[in-house]
Structure formats: C-alpha cells, structure tokens
Write a protein that holds these residues in place. Structure first.
Motif, PDB file in Angstrom:
ATOM      1  N   UNK A  58     -11.428  63.632  75.666  1.00 32.30           N
ATOM      2  CA  UNK A  58     -11.395  63.547  77.133  1.00 32.30           C
ATOM      3  C   UNK A  58     -12.731  63.084  77.699  1.00 32.30           C
ATOM      4  N   UNK A  59     -13.821  63.688  77.216  1.00 27.30           N
ATOM      5  CA  UNK A  59     -15.131  63.363  77.788  1.00 27.30           C
ATOM      6  C   UNK A  59     -15.572  61.971  77.378  1.00 27.30           C
ATOM      7  N   UNK A  60     -15.239  61.546  76.152  1.00 32.61           N
ATOM      8  CA  UNK A  60     -15.572  60.183  75.729  1.00 32.61           C
ATOM      9  C   UNK A  60     -14.781  59.164  76.557  1.00 32.61           C
ATOM     10  N   UNK A  61     -13.508  59.447  76.764  1.00 30.57           N
ATOM     11  CA  UNK A  61     -12.678  58.541  77.577  1.00 30.57           C
ATOM     12  C   UNK A  61     -13.156  58.500  79.023  1.00 30.57           C
ATOM     13  N   UNK A  62     -13.601  59.685  79.523  1.00 33.69           N
ATOM     14  CA  UNK A  62     -14.063  59.745  80.907  1.00 33.69           C
ATOM     15  C   UNK A  62     -15.301  58.858  81.106  1.00 33.69           C
TER      16      UNK A  62
ATOM     17  N   UNK B 163     -12.791  58.954  95.955  1.00 38.00           N
ATOM     18  CA  UNK B 163     -11.619  58.819  95.082  1.00 38.00           C
ATOM     19  C   UNK B 163     -11.955  59.163  93.647  1.00 38.00           C
ATOM     20  N   UNK B 164     -13.121  58.720  93.177  1.00 37.80           N
ATOM     21  CA  UNK B 164     -13.497  58.924  91.780  1.00 37.80           C
ATOM     22  C   UNK B 164     -14.530  60.037  91.585  1.00 37.80           C
ATOM     23  N   UNK B 165     -14.920  60.683  92.673  1.00 33.37           N
ATOM     24  CA  UNK B 165     -15.737  61.888  92.564  1.00 33.37           C
ATOM     25  C   UNK B 165     -17.208  61.675  92.253  1.00 33.37           C
ATOM     26  N   UNK B 166     -17.766  60.493  92.542  1.00 33.40           N
ATOM     27  CA  UNK B 166     -19.186  60.277  92.268  1.00 33.40           C
ATOM     28  C   UNK B 166     -20.049  61.024  93.273  1.00 33.40           C
ATOM     29  N   UNK B 167     -21.269  61.352  92.846  1.00 32.22           N
ATOM     30  CA  UNK B 167     -22.202  62.022  93.750  1.00 32.22           C
ATOM     31  C   UNK B 167     -22.738  61.026  94.773  1.00 32.22           C
ATOM     32  N   UNK B 168     -23.095  59.818  94.303  1.00 26.67           N
ATOM     33  CA  UNK B 168     -23.610  58.790  95.214  1.00 26.67           C
ATOM     34  C   UNK B 168     -23.420  57.419  94.576  1.00 26.67           C
ATOM     35  N   UNK B 169     -23.398  56.393  95.432  1.00 29.89           N
ATOM     36  CA  UNK B 169     -23.331  55.002  94.985  1.00 29.89           C
ATOM     37  C   UNK B 169     -24.435  54.236  95.708  1.00 29.89           C
TER      38      UNK B 169
ATOM     39  N   UNK C  92     -19.575  67.571  89.087  1.00 25.42           N
ATOM     40  CA  UNK C  92     -18.344  68.330  89.328  1.00 25.42           C
ATOM     41  C   UNK C  92     -17.223  67.835  88.420  1.00 25.42           C
ATOM     42  N   UNK C  93     -17.109  66.524  88.260  1.00 27.39           N
ATOM     43  CA  UNK C  93     -16.058  65.957  87.430  1.00 27.39           C
ATOM     44  C   UNK C  93     -16.275  66.268  85.952  1.00 27.39           C
ATOM     45  N   UNK C  94     -17.530  66.222  85.519  1.00 22.84           N
ATOM     46  CA  UNK C  94     -17.834  66.543  84.117  1.00 22.84           C
ATOM     47  C   UNK C  94     -17.488  68.004  83.843  1.00 22.84           C
ATOM     48  N   UNK C  95     -17.836  68.873  84.773  1.00 27.40           N
ATOM     49  CA  UNK C  95     -17.481  70.294  84.632  1.00 27.40           C
ATOM     50  C   UNK C  95     -15.965  70.484  84.621  1.00 27.40           C
TER      51      UNK C  95
END
Length: 512
Positions: A59-63, A186-192, A282-285
């Motif tokens: 899961x984490x590798x695919x993420x 949508x994808x849960x990033x902290x910042x862009x 948050x997404x990694x957790x």
C-alpha cells in the motif's frame, strides 16, 4: 537412593511405582503438547504479521508511486504550465518598490503574534523574527497581501481567493488558486508550490505560510529539505524527473516534520519552473493505521505497523500516541526519553522524526533484510516483529508490523493455566487410585505379617483364619496360609493330646 527405596514399605513402593511413571508420562505428554501448541501459535501469529506487513508495504509503495505519477502528470498539465507562466511574470511586476511603514508593521505583528509563538512552542530555544524576516521588498509585499492582510485565521489562509490589493497577480490567483486548492484537497497534500527556477522564489503556494515568496536559493529556507528538492528539479534536464526528500523539521510549518517531492515544469523544451508538493502526513498515517482500525486489520489490542528512516526514527505516528497519548507519554518518560524530545512529542502530537527505535530488527530491515523475530520494542515490551525494507525511490525506509507477545500468546497462557489445573486434578485422582491399589495389596500382606508375628512370638491364635477376599495371587496366598494354620493347629492339638496322655501315664505310674 536405592538403600532408601529398599527401606520403604511395600505400600510406599507401590505408590511410587504407580504415581511416578504415570505423572512423568502425563507431564511429558502435556509439555510436548504445550510446546507444539506454542510453536504452532507463534507460526500463525508471525504469518498474520507478515501478511499485514506485506499488505501495508504494498500500500505505501503504491501510494508513493501514485504521488510520483501525480506530480509528473500535474507538472505537464496545460493549466499548471499557464499558471506557472502567469504567477512567475506577475510576481515580479506591478508591486510597490517599498512597503509602507504601516503595512510592514502589520506584517511584523503577524510574525510576532501568529508565527513565532506557534513555532517557539516546538523549539528548545526561542527563535527571533530576524532569522525568518524576508530581505526583498517584493517578498514583504506579497506576504503582507496574503498573510497579514488576509482576514482568514492562521491555518486557513488558503481560503482567501482575491487579495485586498487588486493587481495582475491577484487576477491570476483568482483564476488558478481555486483549481489548485481543490486538487490539494482532493489528494490530501499539505501544500502545493510553484517556484521560479531561476530566482528560486516561491511565486505561488496554496497554504500561504511564511515561506511564501521567499527564495530557496538565498532566502531563509535555502538549507532545508524543501530547497534540496527544488535544486534537484531545477537542475533536471528530463521532463519526467521526480525527486523526493525525506522528512525533516520545517520551520514555516512550526517545526513539524515535512517531506517534499519535486518535478520540473517545461513549456515545450524550455524549463519554466518547478512544481513541489509538501507531502501529506495525514494520508501516510491513514495508510499505515488503516484509518485507526488496527483490530479490523488483524493487529488486535496492541499491534501496529510503522515506518522508520535511516536515522531510526518513525515516519508515521505510533498507535499508542494516537490511542492513549497520556499513557504513551508516561511510558516514554519512565524510559528516560530526552526531555526536549518529550516536549516536542507532547506539543506537536507526533512521533514522526521524534520516536527513535534501535533494535536488531530495525538494523536488519534498514540493511535490506526481511524476517521475523521476538524482540523488545521501543516501549521495552516483548513483541512479535515482522520486518522488511520498503522500496520507495530517493529514501531508505523500513516497515515493521508488531504485536505484544502477551496478546499473541494469550491463549497459550490460558492453556497453560488449564493444563496446570488438569495435572493437579490428575495427581489427586492418581494418588487416590494408587492408595486404593496399594491398600488392596498391602492389607492382606499386613494381616499375614501380623498373624505370623503372633505365631512366631508364641501368642498366636491358631484358630484364626485369613480372609480370602480376592481370587488373585494374594487370595491364593491367604488360602494356603489358612491351610498351613489348619495343619499347624492340628499338629499342636496332637502334640497337646500326646502330652496329656503322657502326663496321665506318669501320674498312674507314680501312684503305683
């Protein structure tokens, strides 16, 4: 011991002869059964942990692979190329050469009342404003517009669409910010971020922190992992270049752990900027904890899966901090964790880059090995651990799935307790049975001994007979002993009769 055994009575010997072999046999069989059961349970527990580990690893590798694909695709998107061109050109034009005194004071007040208090709470030694204050007027100007003059509270600055000062840059912001912000959510990033590849200035940021506008080449954050990711993408010659930097404390995010992934932006064959995502903790957790549903994923009450980096520090939050913060803090305090680290975990409410883990399995996993072992974890509690390296480009991480040994072997403890009770019951039953058998055998023998003793001492009653209660050898012995007494009694009677006759004859002869 042989002499002592010889001195014991036959009843004792019989008890020992029955009890010792029986108990030894039952004990050995029970022990073997217990050992086999424990080994089987251990194998099953490790198989369960390995299944969880491999699932999370995949899961984490695919993420992270998905993130690499997203940033590469987004950097090639026509909208991002246009946004990069417009933010870049308009960032440097149409701004006052110098910020007014009142506007500068308002920006300073933002640093002093909003940024520094939040940052210093997570630092051992308080920082001052001069360490972060931008030197370029153009940076001060855009930070005033989008930070100090932004009426939305800190942490929600991204909610502002249009600046209070209408200009070409704000027109571009109105056009592109809602789209990029929606992508982030949508994808849960902290910042862009969009960054000018020549000057290093951050010409656009969704979240709007104090790094906004600054240069990653010579500004306050030029030595961060953020700047490292930018410089690598800046020098890249291939359009599909992607580089990720590992987590490090990041001042603009109040010293919270931050990781970045970067890709260059090309217009045709010409490089025009750099796109960078600040990684979503948050997404990694969420991936590593299964949305905090450890039990549903087969990890029971005490299991967890976590990532560690080459520095042996966690890359996602500990289950025990999430579920019971106070108990976790109490545990690590008793274990003597550094007071500075303790305060940071307490304030930041994270174990990322703070909880250090040094065990033989972490060393093995970081060295590229895969396996299982029972060890003491970072809480000094015995656990079953399944470990492996993780294949994520640009970082060297390992994954561990663990569960407390006490929980994994809980059923074995129950079996052991039941087995102990069973053996005690068997001991009682065997003792009673052995005593009954020994008494059945020794009672006629003892009677025989007593009657023989009476006869030997000349006081025996030869008319008494042994009770014949069985048809075994002891019954035969009693029967033959009774026959012996019968003959002996007859002989004694005959002797007495002859003695009486002799006595009568003697008296007659004497009377003459």
């Amino acid at each position: 011991m042989e002499i002592m055994f010889k001195k014991n009575k036959i009843g004792t010997k019989l008890l020992l002869a029955i009890l010792v072999p029986a108990l030894l046999s039952i004990g050995v069989i029970s022990l073997m059964g217990f050992v086999v059961a424990k080994q089987t349970l251990e194998e099953q527990s490790f198989k369960q942990l390995m299944a969880v580990r491999e699932s999370k690893k995949k899961q984490i590798e695919n993420y992270f692979q998905q993130i690499r694909k997203q940033i590469r695709t987004f950097s090639e998107d026509r909208m991002i190329i246009d946004a990069m061109l417009q933010f870049n050109s308009r960032f440097f034009m149409g701004r006052p050469s110098e910020l007014s005194r009142s506007d500068e004071d308002q920006l300073r007040d933002y640093y002093k009342t909003e940024f520094l208090p939040r940052l210093n709470k997570n630092l051992e030694q308080a920082a001052n404003i001069e360490s972060f204050w931008p030197k370029e007027e153009i940076v001060l100007s855009i930070q005033f517009e989008y930070l100090a003059a932004n009426t939305f509270p800190t942490g929600e600055k991204d909610s502002m669409i249009d600046s209070i000062k209408k200009n070409l840059y704000s027109d571009a912001h109105v056009k592109y910010h809602p789209i990029i912000r929606n992508y982030l959510k949508t994808f849960g990033y902290y910042d862009i971020f969009l960054i000018d590849h020549e000057s290093g200035n951050i010409v656009y940021s969704v979240f709007k922190e104090v790094d906004f506008g600054t240069s990653l080449l010579d500004g306050p954050y030029k030595d961060t992992n953020f700047a490292k990711a930018f410089r690598a993408a800046r020098m890249a010659t291939k359009k599909d270049f992607v580089l990720m930097t590992d987590f490090e404390p990041y001042f603009p995010s109040y010293n919270a752990p931050a990781a970045f992934i970067a890709s260059p932006i090309f217009q045709g064959e010409k490089k025009i900027g750099v796109l960078i995502f600040q990684m979503p903790i948050v997404e990694i957790n969420r991936v590593m904890t299964g949305d905090n549903n450890w039990e549903r994923e087969g990890l029971g009450q005490s299991g967890e899966t976590y990532l560690i980096g080459l520095d042996h520090k966690m890359r996602n939050n500990s289950r025990f901090l999430i579920e019971d913060k106070q108990n976790y803090l109490s545990q690590i305090k008793k274990l003597g964790v550094d007071s500075k680290v303790f305060r940071q975990i307490e304030n930041l409410q994270t174990t990322i880059l703070l909880q250090e883990i040094h065990t033989e399995v972490t060393d093995a996993a970081l060295a590229g090995k895969t396996g299982t072992k029972i060890i003491e974890d970072y809480r000094r509690i015995p656990v079953l651990s399944a470990y492996a390296p993780v294949n994520i480009p640009d970082v060297q991480w390992a994954i561990l799935s663990e569960i407390d040994e006490a929980e994994a072997f809980d059923i074995i403890t129950t079996i052991r307790n039941y087995l102990g009770g069973f053996l005690f019951l068997v001991l009682l039953l065997l003792s009673g049975l052995a005593f009954f058998i020994a008494r059945t055998i020794t009672r006629p023998v003892n009677n025989l001994v007593d009657m023989s003793k009476d006869i030997a001492q000349g006081e025996g009653d030869l008319t008494k007979r042994m009770e014949v209660a069985t048809k075994d050898e002891l019954g035969d012995l009693s029967t033959w002993f009774n026959m012996f007494l019968e003959r002996l009694n007859n002989m004694v009677s005959e002797i007495k009769k002859h003695a009486a006759n002799i006595n009568v004859s003697s008296q007659e002869m004497a009377l003459g």
